[in-house]
Enzyme design. Sequence first.
Site, short mmCIF file in Angstrom:
data_model
loop_
_atom_site.label_atom_id
_atom_site.label_comp_id
_atom_site.label_asym_id
_atom_site.label_seq_id
_atom_site.Cartn_x
_atom_site.Cartn_y
_atom_site.Cartn_z
N SER A 1 1.34 6.49 2.76
CA SER A 1 2.16 7.48 3.66
C SER A 1 3.20 7.99 2.63
CB SER A 1 2.53 6.97 4.75
OG SER A 1 1.42 6.49 5.60
N GLU B 1 -10.18 -0.88 6.88
CA GLU B 1 -8.84 -1.10 7.53
C GLU B 1 -9.11 -1.21 9.02
OE1 GLU B 1 -4.24 0.02 7.64
OE2 GLU B 1 -5.74 1.43 6.80
N SER C 1 -3.20 7.45 13.53
CA SER C 1 -2.85 7.59 14.92
C SER C 1 -3.81 7.94 15.89
CB SER C 1 -1.77 8.58 14.91
OG SER C 1 -2.42 10.06 14.89
N ASN C 2 -3.62 7.57 17.04
CA ASN C 2 -4.59 7.69 18.22
C ASN C 2 -5.20 9.04 18.04
OD1 ASN C 2 -4.43 4.96 18.90
ND2 ASN C 2 -3.97 5.79 21.31
N GLU C 3 -4.24 9.88 18.11
CA GLU C 3 -4.56 11.27 17.79
C GLU C 3 -5.67 11.81 16.58
OE1 GLU C 3 -1.15 10.98 20.12
OE2 GLU C 3 -1.65 10.29 18.17
N GLN D 1 0.75 -1.00 0.05
CA GLN D 1 0.00 0.19 -0.01
C GLN D 1 0.95 1.36 -0.10
OE1 GLN D 1 -3.45 0.32 2.70
NE2 GLN D 1 -2.36 2.08 3.73
N GLY D 2 0.60 2.16 -1.08
CA GLY D 2 1.40 3.35 -0.97
C GLY D 2 0.74 4.45 -0.76
#
Length: 402
Positions: A131, A246, A387-389, A128-129
């Site tokens: 990030s 996902e 992320s969690n944030e 998977q491209g």
Amino acid sequence: MDMQFSADQIAFRDEVRAFLDGHLSPRLRLGARMTPTVFAEPDIGREWQQILYQRGWFGYCWPQGYGGTGWTPVQRYIFDKECALAHAPELPALSLKLLGPVLHRFGNEQQKQHYLPRILSGEHYWCQGFSEPSAGSDLANLKTRAVLDGDRWIVNGSKLWTTHAHFADHMFCLVRTNPEVKAQAGVSFLLIDMKQPGIEVRPIRNIAGDHEVNAVFLDNVVVPAGDMVGEEGQGWTIAKFLLENERGGSCHAPVLLAQLAELRREAADASDGEGAPLIGDRSFAAALARVEFEAQALEVTELRILAEIAQGRPPGPQTSLVKLIASNLRQQISSLGLRVFGYAGLQLQQQRPLYGDGAPQPVHSAAAMAAAPSYLNNRAWTIFGGSNEVQRTIIARTVLGL
């Protein structure tokens, strides 16, 4: 919702259990238990894929047609849970659970006919491209550029944290095709053949010593115009659909509960330092029970989401809640693992894999040898996949209305 399985669902569960008993070898089970990373090593992962492919079960999360089983959401959950309890290797989720549903929803007939059978057979292995160095949690900031040249796209840029790119022969990729419009509106979704000039994969080793992710550089890479999924500029819509799958399309709780059951067995044999089993230590028992309760509550939440999906509704933003809780629980479980194994759990073997004839010799036990790399790898769960944030922001805006 009714939390009890029907007679047909129990019969299906028994069928899955019988299949696992007959086809999931001790070598595959051990390999799965001794894999500290998110993805299975290719040797056991591909072997397990072929076993399921021959049975016609590999496309278990796809609709019927193009090799899908057409199972209901509850059947898929039962299958995931039984595989977790039996310690089956992880399946290649990037192609099976992310790209496959995207092609079913947004792909044209030619793309479905070409790519879906090759995903099932294992002929294609995908990465998977998404990030990039300047676009991690903020994917809309991606800079990888694709320019149309006749009947092909020319792609230049780089991708970061690309899992299993060193094994992959194909990549599904977000690229910027129009820099003049709003950031999200200028993104498109391409399918890229990795076995061509202009693609360089550089390894990134994590703090546990595992090579699972990579940096990928694309220099004048050629992509046929027919390998754009959906319309130009539709990439952001496709990416949101993919990320919902996902974060919420996977069943986290069964894996967590299987890990906790294993940890409880190990704690029954471990010492509390005073000659008694660690499982009898009040502090440890309370911490273990607290995580078990949270994992059970997560399972109920996942079943509620499945009930929504079964009614034809999309997973929705509550998948961010699942991702957030599951990531935190994985870290708590791996921390408890270090507590169970004590000093023996601090060994950090750099050799991989941790199973098979060439595996390093453990200081105490095989399970103890996997404790430290599992702990270190699990630190990334609260970062990757959003992320969690980011998950808290999504929950605040779309669930709580803040």
